[in-house]
Write an enzyme that holds these catalytic residues in place. Sequence first.
Site, short mmCIF file in Angstrom:
data_model
loop_
_atom_site.label_atom_id
_atom_site.label_comp_id
_atom_site.label_asym_id
_atom_site.label_seq_id
_atom_site.Cartn_x
_atom_site.Cartn_y
_atom_site.Cartn_z
N SER A 128 15.83 34.94 -4.89
CA SER A 128 16.09 33.54 -5.21
C SER A 128 15.15 32.97 -6.26
CB SER A 128 15.99 32.71 -3.94
OG SER A 128 14.74 32.94 -3.31
N GLU A 178 12.00 15.73 -3.63
CA GLU A 178 10.84 16.22 -2.88
C GLU A 178 10.70 17.69 -3.20
OE1 GLU A 178 13.85 16.23 -1.64
OE2 GLU A 178 13.89 18.34 -1.05
N LYS A 190 17.31 27.17 -7.83
CA LYS A 190 17.29 25.71 -7.72
C LYS A 190 17.98 25.00 -8.87
CE LYS A 190 14.59 25.29 -4.01
NZ LYS A 190 15.11 24.67 -2.77
#
Lengths: 415, 267
Positions: free
Chosen positions: A384, A113, A91
């Site tokens: 991830s 969000e 991210k």
Amino acid sequence: MTSRHDADELGFFGDFGGRFMPEALVAALDELTAEWEAAMADPAFIGEFERLLRDYAGTPSKLYHAERLSAQVGARVLLKREDLNHTGAHKIRNVMGQALLTKRMGKTRVIAETGAGQHGVASATAAAYFGLDCTVYMGKVDTERQALNVARMQMLGAEVIAVDAGSATLKDAINEALRDWVASVDHTAYLFGTAAGPHPFPSMVREFCRGIGDESREQCLEQFGRLPDAVAACVGGGSNAIGMFTAFLDDEDVKIYGLEPGGDGVDTDRHAATIWAGESGVLHGARTYVLQDEDGQTIESHSISAGLDYPGVGPQHAHLAKTGRAQYLPVTDTEAMDAMALLARTEGIIPAIESSHALAGALKVIPDLVAEKGPDATIIVNLSGRGDKDMGTAIEWFGLGRSNNEQSNTEENAK
Amino acid sequence: MTAKSTASAFARAREEGRSALIGYLPAGFPTKQGSIDAMRVMVENGCDVIEVGLPYSDPVMDGPTIQAAAQTALENGFRTRDVFDIVEAVAATGAPTLVMTYWNPVERYGVDKFAADLAGVGGAGLITADITPDSVTGWDEAADANDLDKVYLVAPSSTEERVAMTTANCRGFVYATAVMGVTGARDSTSDLAGPLVARTKATTDLPVGVGLGVSNGDQAAEIAKFADGVIVGSAFVRVLAEHADDPAAGLEALAVLTRDLAAGVRR
């Protein structure tokens, strides 16, 4: 950066994507599109983005040959270690790109969000780094199951707003963030957390995340002198997956697998396997596959992973599924948790539950891959994120957290 | 049907030298019959046009009052097909009756079928909250084929080009969202409304209705000075929600509020 896989000028990937948004946000989306396109053509912006990823986020992340796991499953399993990035997930790539763009646009506040909290933590991190005000919307259910990440965001100076509407999960957090944005768009940027939503978000998030695949491709060639036979990544909204897949779309011999959260099973009503079980519709500003009832009302999704618990999916994934370039398969909660334990015990790596879906899916397709390609069959699994944030779930699932002699005493007493 | 297009209601108001009052309620709130009763009360007490909201699970433009009402309707079993019964009952009063909706329920029902069924029950048209004329939907064609109004929104953030593009695609009236923000009654109306209406009128002869935020006759009078229509939603919903335990009292309070607003647009 133009390729045949890019969206058209209206933001469509084939039948999917586009922009289905209130007029009040169109000017902001137009501005964002123009500024993003200008930034991507500006060597100074690209240079700064690459510097931030290298010096701050800690990329390129490793491509690691998991040899003990490989020996156990009979194929070469390579892990793209996005879990080693700053903040513990892929991210950070997306938010550093979007926050840098926010600074360039002269805006002073960001909203985001988050489901599992990874995107919220990354956004709060980027906001702190750039000196921006930050508000993060999170479903109330998710604030409860990811309390540690709520604390991390607050530690970083972000305001966390729990959303009680609807199913009180990620989709409702997106609704609330969009509402905020309508009212604050003159000074606020919406750091969208995944490769979904209205144009340009699916394309923009993909480009900020594409380093995952570009690095993997280069590392695989360098370390093994060949491309992988397959790549695998988990798909909720699909940012890490599209980041991985983009580099391989033109490599026709590389199979592409997206692994969706199958929850209790796709034959039950508790899952979030949007491509597998959803139908074409419009949600959060894009045409894509949506879990919906026969009236077009969104069905509440379920996954053990809050980060994958989303009833929509990025439109490029919908397109890749429809055209057959990528295969999307469901992985149940149980399969994901089993894969989490397997990786922990074979490699000493505790993956996020999201990433555990990718690994579980890879384990399912490996036998066919080996049958076709032989024992050297090579698959890259995108790890991830790391699993620290998911230990609460793991404790509950596996019954961890008590010393082993306490556990055995309890078992003795129960007999 | 006596009133097919909203143009007739605006024309009548204009003849009377006033603005039109446009009232919104979600279909199926508090119940299917309850919503019909409430909308009839609104017409009887001075609403010129009725907007029937189609409850949707992910209403990004709605504030908490309307979202909660829509959620109640869905929990009570509201189905898309119910909206046609409600429109039929309200349109029978003679007030032009439009459906205000998010897009996915329409698409799921079938765009052409939705248009045909809406026209079939005497509905005047559709107000689309989350699509613009340049979204790829097929709505324009379906509406034209069924002689339905197409009401798109303009916003304070709309560029001149977008205002012109939007009004060129509207039929019936143009919906001007007076504030940047979601629906909900506000203490003071926005100073963005006047300039937006002026910019909109510069591009079209269609009437311009102003929505978002009006909750009393004084505010309605203020908006009516420069707008052809005053749109009220959350204030009506709030009155009904406040009397959830006593529907008769709710309808009476709704009548009082409607008369106050109707007097406002006549000042």
